[in-house]
Write a protein that holds these residues in place. Structure first.
Motif, PDB file in Angstrom:
ATOM      1  N   ILE A  44       0.915  -1.221  -0.033  1.00 42.95           N
ATOM      2  CA  ILE A  44       0.043  -0.064  -0.036  1.00 42.95           C
ATOM      3  C   ILE A  44       0.922   1.109   0.102  1.00 42.95           C
ATOM      4  CG2 ILE A  44      -1.739   1.176   1.518  1.00 42.95           C
ATOM      5  CD1 ILE A  44      -2.857  -1.351   1.976  1.00 42.95           C
ATOM      6  N   LYS A  49       2.395   2.008  -3.487  1.00 45.55           N
ATOM      7  CA  LYS A  49       1.494   2.649  -4.348  1.00 45.55           C
ATOM      8  C   LYS A  49       1.150   3.933  -4.026  1.00 45.55           C
ATOM      9  CE  LYS A  49      -0.722  -1.888  -5.531  1.00 45.55           C
ATOM     10  NZ  LYS A  49      -2.132  -2.634  -5.292  1.00 45.55           N
ATOM     11  N   ILE A  50       0.820   4.430  -2.865  1.00 47.27           N
ATOM     12  CA  ILE A  50       0.729   5.998  -2.480  1.00 47.27           C
ATOM     13  C   ILE A  50       1.783   6.868  -2.814  1.00 47.27           C
ATOM     14  CG2 ILE A  50       0.766   7.426  -0.430  1.00 47.27           C
ATOM     15  CD1 ILE A  50      -0.928   5.080   0.884  1.00 47.27           C
ATOM     16  N   LEU A 107       1.668   7.598  -6.236  1.00 47.52           N
ATOM     17  CA  LEU A 107       0.335   8.443  -6.687  1.00 47.52           C
ATOM     18  C   LEU A 107       1.046   9.818  -6.151  1.00 47.52           C
ATOM     19  CD1 LEU A 107      -2.441   6.393  -5.413  1.00 47.52           C
ATOM     20  CD2 LEU A 107      -2.181   7.328  -7.708  1.00 47.52           C
ATOM     21  N   ILE A 160       0.255   2.338 -12.385  1.00 48.95           N
ATOM     22  CA  ILE A 160      -0.220   1.293 -11.555  1.00 48.95           C
ATOM     23  C   ILE A 160      -1.329   0.434 -12.189  1.00 48.95           C
ATOM     24  CG2 ILE A 160      -1.504   1.095  -9.335  1.00 48.95           C
ATOM     25  CD1 ILE A 160      -0.566   3.704  -8.221  1.00 48.95           C
ATOM     26  N   GLU A 207      -8.494   0.149  -5.927  1.00 49.97           N
ATOM     27  CA  GLU A 207      -8.786   1.881  -5.760  1.00 49.97           C
ATOM     28  C   GLU A 207      -7.577   2.594  -6.170  1.00 49.97           C
ATOM     29  OE1 GLU A 207      -9.386  -0.617  -3.689  1.00 49.97           O
ATOM     30  OE2 GLU A 207     -11.699  -0.403  -3.414  1.00 49.97           O
ATOM     31  N   PHE A 208      -6.414   1.994  -5.786  1.00 48.24           N
ATOM     32  CA  PHE A 208      -5.070   2.525  -6.471  1.00 48.24           C
ATOM     33  C   PHE A 208      -5.172   2.882  -7.954  1.00 48.24           C
ATOM     34  CE2 PHE A 208      -4.032   1.362  -2.211  1.00 48.24           C
ATOM     35  CZ  PHE A 208      -3.476   2.430  -1.421  1.00 48.24           C
TER      36      PHE A 208
END
Length: 84
Positions: free
Chosen positions: A19, A22-23, A26, A44, A49-50
């Motif tokens: 997680i 991925k953050i 973003l 991604i 949701e990502f």
């Protein structure tokens, strides 16, 4: 019990790491976007949701780049009309 606890902790660390990566991807995309790098693509390729958020950012960047190009073309056309 100890083995199960260890397995749960390892799974939690793996999920948290996934997680977090991925953050950060973003965040890098948002930073590039704020620096007017509208051709930057957030990579991604998940269906979670990502992935949906990355796709939305990429779509938004393309739409804004297109609007900017159209605005420039309109300004050029307008300058030519004013000269005439």
């Amino acid at each position: 019990t100890v083995v199960l606890t260890l397995i749960v902790v390892l799974i939690a660390v793996f999920v948290a790491d996934s997680i977090t990566k991925k953050i950060f991807i973003l965040i890098a995309g948002a930073k590039a976007f704020s620096d007017n790098k509208l051709d930057y693509v957030i990579k991604i390729d998940t269906k979670d949701e990502f992935g949906k958020l990355a796709k939305a950012f990429n779509t938004m960047a393309r739409a804004i780049a297109k609007l900017i190009d159209e605005q420039k073309e309109l300004n050029n056309t307008l300058e030519e009309r004013v000269k005439e």
